[in-house]
Design an enzyme around this catalytic site. Structure first.
Site, PDB file in Angstrom:
ATOM      1  N   GLY A 255     -32.974  92.201   5.106  1.00 36.46           N
ATOM      2  CA  GLY A 255     -32.148  92.349   6.310  1.00 36.46           C
ATOM      3  C   GLY A 255     -31.024  93.354   6.072  1.00 36.46           C
ATOM      4  O   GLY A 255     -30.730  94.193   6.935  1.00 36.46           O
ATOM      5  N   HIS A 256     -30.385  93.277   4.891  1.00 41.05           N
ATOM      6  CA  HIS A 256     -29.324  94.243   4.568  1.00 41.05           C
ATOM      7  C   HIS A 256     -29.918  95.655   4.439  1.00 41.05           C
ATOM      8  O   HIS A 256     -29.296  96.631   4.854  1.00 41.05           O
ATOM      9  CB  HIS A 256     -28.653  93.881   3.238  1.00 41.05           C
ATOM     10  CG  HIS A 256     -27.926  92.571   3.252  1.00 41.05           C
ATOM     11  ND1 HIS A 256     -28.371  91.462   2.584  1.00 41.05           N
ATOM     12  CD2 HIS A 256     -26.767  92.202   3.859  1.00 41.05           C
ATOM     13  CE1 HIS A 256     -27.526  90.458   2.760  1.00 41.05           C
ATOM     14  NE2 HIS A 256     -26.550  90.871   3.535  1.00 41.05           N
TER      15      HIS A 256
ATOM     16  N   GLY B 105     -25.581  92.682  11.261  1.00 41.33           N
ATOM     17  CA  GLY B 105     -26.829  92.047  11.678  1.00 41.33           C
ATOM     18  C   GLY B 105     -26.614  91.102  12.844  1.00 41.33           C
ATOM     19  O   GLY B 105     -25.585  90.424  12.940  1.00 41.33           O
TER      20      GLY B 105
ATOM     21  N   SER C  59     -28.900  85.235   2.720  1.00 47.49           N
ATOM     22  CA  SER C  59     -28.655  85.020   1.289  1.00 47.49           C
ATOM     23  C   SER C  59     -28.666  83.527   0.974  1.00 47.49           C
ATOM     24  O   SER C  59     -29.010  83.114  -0.128  1.00 47.49           O
ATOM     25  CB  SER C  59     -27.311  85.632   0.888  1.00 47.49           C
ATOM     26  OG  SER C  59     -27.258  86.976   1.323  1.00 47.49           O
TER      27      SER C  59
END
Ligand code: PAF
Length: 271
Positions: free
Chosen positions: A36-37, A147, A186
Site C-alpha cells: 500500500g505504501h 492512503g 502494518s
C-alpha cells in the site's frame, strides 16, 4: 536515494530541486512499509518530479495504552523497498527533530475529527494533525499523498490544509488489498493465523452495507464470525464525516473499526 535525518538537510535537498524548477511530492509514513505504501510512492512519482518519503513513528498520535512500543519497525527493509520503488529521498527524523525540548504547540482539529475514531481515540487526530503540519512545513511539498485506508485521517488532513490555507495539494490513493479483500496495514502483522482467516469479513461487511444492508445487522454478523468487538460500523458523509443523508446528493462512505483479539482493524468503502 538520499537518506536524510535533519530538517536542515531535508530543506537543502528540496531547495535544490525547487531551484531547478522541479515539483516535489511527500509521502508521510510510519514505516513497516507494505505494498500500500509502495502504491503511494508510485502515485507520487506520477504526481511530481521528486518524491520524498518520511518515516516517523509519531508518539503523539498513540494513547499511553496503545501499541507505540510494539509498533512494527523495519528500517533496513523499508529502505530497500523505497529504493526499489524509485523514491528520491527518505527522511527519517529522530523524535528530537520533530518534538525538540520545550515543544508546546498542538493542532486540535474538530469537525471531521470528532466522530468515529475521534470518539474511540480522543487525542489521536490532534497528534496526526500536528505531525502532518510539521512534516508539510519542513518539506514544503507541492503535493502530499495519503492512503484512503485511513479515510477519516485523510478527511481531517484535507480539512486542516483548507482551514490553515496550507500551500499543498492533498491526494488520496485507493486502499491496496490482499487477494481476499483484507486492507493492507502494518498492523496485520499482529494477527494470528485464525484471526487472519476471519479478518477479510470486515471488508465483506462494509461492502454489504454499501449495497443497502443495515449497519447494525452487519456489525452483529461480525461478532458471530469471531470479531470480539465492533467500535463502529456506520455510513457517513464522505467529506464532513457527519451522519449520511442519502437525499443530500453528496457522496457517502461506510467506515468501520473492529477488534480481532488484541488487534484493531479499520476499513471503509464508498457508498
Ligand atoms: O497514516 C500514517 O501512517 C500516519 O498517521 C501519518 C500520516 C504518517 C502521521 O503520522
Amino acid at each position: 536515494m538520499e537518506i536524510v535525518k535533519t530538517i536542515n538537510h531535508l530543506r537543502t535537498e528540496i531547495g535544490r530541486w525547487r531551484a531547478a524548477g522541479e515539483t516535489v511530492a511527500l509521502v508521510p509514513t510510519m514505516g513497516a512499509l507494505h505494498a500500500g505504501h509502495i502504491a503511494l510512492v508510485g502515485a507520487a512519482l506520477t504526481a511530481a518530479d521528486r518524491v520524498v518519503v518520511s518515516i516517523f513513528i509519531n508518539p503523539t498520535q498513540f494513547a499511553p495504552h496503545e501499541d507505540l512500543a510494539r509498533y512494527p519497525r523495519d528500517e533496513a527493509g523499508d529502505l530497500a523497498k523505497l529504493a526499489g520503488a524509485g523514491a528520491h529521498a527518505v527522511w527519517i527524523p529522530p523524535v528530537s527533530e520533530i518534538y525538540p525540548d520545550g515543544f508546546a504547540t498542538r493542532i486540535v482539529p474538530e469537525g471531521a475529527a470528532l466522530p468515529l475514531e475521534g470518539e474511540f481515540r480522543p487525542h489521536h487526530f490532534s497528534g496526526v494533525a500536528t505531525v502532518v503540519c510539521k512534516l508539510l512545513a519542513a518539506a514544503t511539498p507541492h503535493v502530499a499523498l495519503f492512503g484512503e485506508k485511513d479515510f477519516q485521517q485523510l478527511a481531517v488532513i484535507r480539512q486542516m490544509v483548507r482551514d490553515l490555507t496550507l500551500p499543498v495539494t492533498i491526494q488520496g490513493v485507493p486502499t491496496a488489498r490482499e487477494d481476499d479483500g483484507l486492507a493492507l496495514s502494518s498492523r496485520n502483522a499482529y494477527l494470528s493465523e485464525d484471526e487472519r482467516y476471519i479478518a477479510p469479513m470486515l471488508y465483506k461487511a462494509i461492502q454489504e452495507v454499501a449495497r443497502g444492508r443495515s449497519p447494525a445487522e452487519a456489525a452483529e454478523a461480525l461478532l458471530t464470525v469471531g470479531f470480539s468487538r465492533v467500535d463502529y460500523l456506520e455510513v457517513r458523509d464522505a467529506e464532513t464525516l457527519a451522519p449520511f443523508n442519502p437525499d443530500s446528493g453528496r457522496p457517502g462512505r461506510v467506515l468501520a473499526a473492529a477488534w480481532l483479539g488484541n488487534t484493531r482493524l479499520i476499513d471503509n468503502v464508498a457508498v
